[in-house]
Write a protein that holds these residues in place. Structure first.
Motif, PDB file in Angstrom:
ATOM      1  N   LYS A 147      57.816  40.242  53.718  1.00 13.26           N
ATOM      2  CA  LYS A 147      56.878  40.078  54.635  1.00 13.26           C
ATOM      3  C   LYS A 147      55.941  41.089  54.202  1.00 13.26           C
ATOM      4  N   GLU A 148      56.162  42.055  53.535  1.00 15.65           N
ATOM      5  CA  GLU A 148      55.254  43.384  53.132  1.00 15.65           C
ATOM      6  C   GLU A 148      54.282  42.912  52.144  1.00 15.65           C
ATOM      7  N   CYS A 149      54.696  41.827  51.298  1.00 14.94           N
ATOM      8  CA  CYS A 149      54.030  41.404  50.109  1.00 14.94           C
ATOM      9  C   CYS A 149      52.698  40.853  50.521  1.00 14.94           C
ATOM     10  N   GLU A 150      51.752  40.930  49.469  1.00 15.37           N
ATOM     11  CA  GLU A 150      50.646  40.272  49.794  1.00 15.37           C
ATOM     12  C   GLU A 150      50.490  38.934  48.651  1.00 15.37           C
ATOM     13  N   LEU A 151      50.478  37.966  49.175  1.00 17.26           N
ATOM     14  CA  LEU A 151      50.339  36.659  48.329  1.00 17.26           C
ATOM     15  C   LEU A 151      49.252  35.559  48.182  1.00 17.26           C
ATOM     16  N   GLU A 152      48.792  35.685  46.758  1.00 11.25           N
ATOM     17  CA  GLU A 152      47.529  34.895  46.634  1.00 11.25           C
ATOM     18  C   GLU A 152      47.706  33.642  45.724  1.00 11.25           C
ATOM     19  N   TYR A 153      47.366  32.577  46.017  1.00  6.84           N
ATOM     20  CA  TYR A 153      47.332  31.582  44.990  1.00  6.84           C
ATOM     21  C   TYR A 153      46.278  31.394  44.186  1.00  6.84           C
ATOM     22  N   GLU A 154      46.440  30.919  42.782  1.00  5.37           N
ATOM     23  CA  GLU A 154      45.290  30.606  41.954  1.00  5.37           C
ATOM     24  C   GLU A 154      44.339  31.766  41.783  1.00  5.37           C
ATOM     25  N   TRP A 155      44.773  32.558  41.254  1.00 13.66           N
ATOM     26  CA  TRP A 155      43.812  33.839  40.967  1.00 13.66           C
ATOM     27  C   TRP A 155      42.913  33.447  39.778  1.00 13.66           C
ATOM     28  N   LYS A 156      41.558  33.719  39.978  1.00 20.84           N
ATOM     29  CA  LYS A 156      40.807  33.270  39.090  1.00 20.84           C
ATOM     30  C   LYS A 156      39.471  34.109  38.982  1.00 20.84           C
ATOM     31  N   GLU A 157      39.684  35.451  38.586  1.00 17.90           N
ATOM     32  CA  GLU A 157      38.783  36.221  38.733  1.00 17.90           C
ATOM     33  C   GLU A 157      38.010  36.861  37.525  1.00 17.90           C
ATOM     34  N   ASP A 158      38.427  36.595  36.393  1.00 20.45           N
ATOM     35  CA  ASP A 158      37.986  36.991  35.212  1.00 20.45           C
ATOM     36  C   ASP A 158      38.324  36.106  34.129  1.00 20.45           C
ATOM     37  N   SER A 159      37.654  36.217  33.025  1.00 22.83           N
ATOM     38  CA  SER A 159      37.879  35.658  31.712  1.00 22.83           C
ATOM     39  C   SER A 159      38.452  36.382  30.661  1.00 22.83           C
ATOM     40  N   PRO A 160      39.102  35.631  29.630  1.00 18.28           N
ATOM     41  CA  PRO A 160      39.444  36.331  28.621  1.00 18.28           C
ATOM     42  C   PRO A 160      38.601  36.893  27.587  1.00 18.28           C
ATOM     43  N   LEU A 161      37.469  36.341  27.351  1.00 19.36           N
ATOM     44  CA  LEU A 161      36.215  36.519  26.367  1.00 19.36           C
ATOM     45  C   LEU A 161      34.896  36.573  27.219  1.00 19.36           C
ATOM     46  N   LYS A 162      34.035  36.893  26.290  1.00 15.63           N
ATOM     47  CA  LYS A 162      32.741  36.924  26.834  1.00 15.63           C
ATOM     48  C   LYS A 162      32.018  35.237  27.217  1.00 15.63           C
ATOM     49  N   VAL A 163      32.796  34.571  26.578  1.00 22.68           N
ATOM     50  CA  VAL A 163      32.449  33.190  26.561  1.00 22.68           C
ATOM     51  C   VAL A 163      33.364  32.443  27.173  1.00 22.68           C
ATOM     52  N   GLY A 164      33.140  31.081  27.713  1.00 25.75           N
ATOM     53  CA  GLY A 164      34.448  30.255  28.444  1.00 25.75           C
ATOM     54  C   GLY A 164      34.632  30.596  29.695  1.00 25.75           C
ATOM     55  N   GLY A 165      35.234  29.962  30.591  1.00 22.33           N
ATOM     56  CA  GLY A 165      35.706  29.933  31.760  1.00 22.33           C
ATOM     57  C   GLY A 165      36.664  31.109  32.216  1.00 22.33           C
TER      58      GLY A 165
END
Length: 269
Positions: free
Chosen positions: A64-82
């Motif tokens: 119960k002490e953990c913080e859980l998040e589904y579908e993390w989508k905060e940054d991209s691998p390159l300067k281009v692309g999603g």
């Protein structure tokens, strides 16, 4: 898998089945922001989204002490692309774990190819020399089936996010990328009907290949981390690491859940 789940009491329709634990509105909102129709797939008996949701909702129940998040989508691998889309972000104490979850995909899909942008240093956020070293590594294809190229993209996105937002990682000692897969057990293979001996032989060869490639992937990604770690160290004192795991092994973390047997039954574990 679908025919098996139709026998379980939580079955809704031909393909849909209720989650083992009900999801909160926050959970569902997080799934909606993900790629690939995750807000619907979490109910599909044969989807990796459903496997991840069922496992990690039970994990949070036990931890119960953990913080859980589904579908993390905060940054991209390159300067281009999603942006890169990771299935799970889990924070426990001073460690953050990002999970890429796979269910049946490794048994019928192959390792994906990098797009042209990954072979041009101008699109990387790191310096040109480091970018070229990364490019030299990704030119070497170490896996045919295990999707190591997707893991490389995830790793670069995580690195970029840490580097650009160090304040969000204050107090964090380690960030771990984990590839967690379902390893097809003998009980599942024996449950198949109307499957030829030739198909079973092919499947067993794929299983053997995946086990070997899992080791190759772990070594390969950690070599890539060795390239990135010194540059990251200039920004903040945090360890970046990678490992592989299986749901078959990870069920040990659910031993205190009253729903453990339901999970094991649903996924032949």
């Amino acid at each position: 898998m679908i025919s098996h789940c139709k026998k379980l009491p939580r079955c809704i329709s031909e393909r849909e089945i209720k989650t083992i634990l009900p999801l909160s509105e926050k959970d569902i909102d997080q799934l909606k922001k993900g790629s690939g129709n995750a807000e619907k797939e979490y109910l599909f008996a044969d989807s990796s989204t459903a496997l991840g949701v069922n496992y990690f909702s039970l994990y949070k129940e036990c931890h119960k002490e953990c913080e859980l998040e589904y579908e993390w989508k905060e940054d991209s691998p390159l300067k281009v692309g999603g942006n890169s889309n990771l299935d799970i972000r889990l924070k426990e104490g001073n460690i953050i774990k990002f999970y890429e979850s796979k269910f049946l995909e490794p048994y019928y899909m192959s390792n994906s190819d990098f797009t042209a942008a990954y072979f041009d240093p101008v699109y990387y956020t790191v310096n040109k020399e480091l970018a070229q070293n990364i490019i030299n590594m990704i030119r070497c294809k170490v896996c045919d089936y295990y999707n190591v190229s997707q893991l490389v993209r995830h790793l670069l996105a995580i690195y970029n996010h840490i580097y650009k937002h160090p304040a969000e990682y204050s107090g964090i000692d380690e960030v771990v990328l984990i590839s967690i897969c379902w390893e097809m057990p003998d009980s599942f293979i024996k449950s198949m009907v109307n499957v030829t001996k030739r198909s079973i032989s092919y499947l067993n060869k794929r299983i053997d290949a995946l086990l070997k490639e899992r080791i190759n992937a772990e070594d390969y990604i950690n070599q890539l981390i060795n390239l990135l770690q010194p540059e990251l160290g200039k920004k903040l004192d945090i360890k970046l690491s990678f490992k592989t795991d299986s749901y078959n092994n990870a069920i040990s973390a659910l031993r205190e859940s009253e729903f453990l047997n339901s999970f094991k039954e649903q996924y032949f574990l």
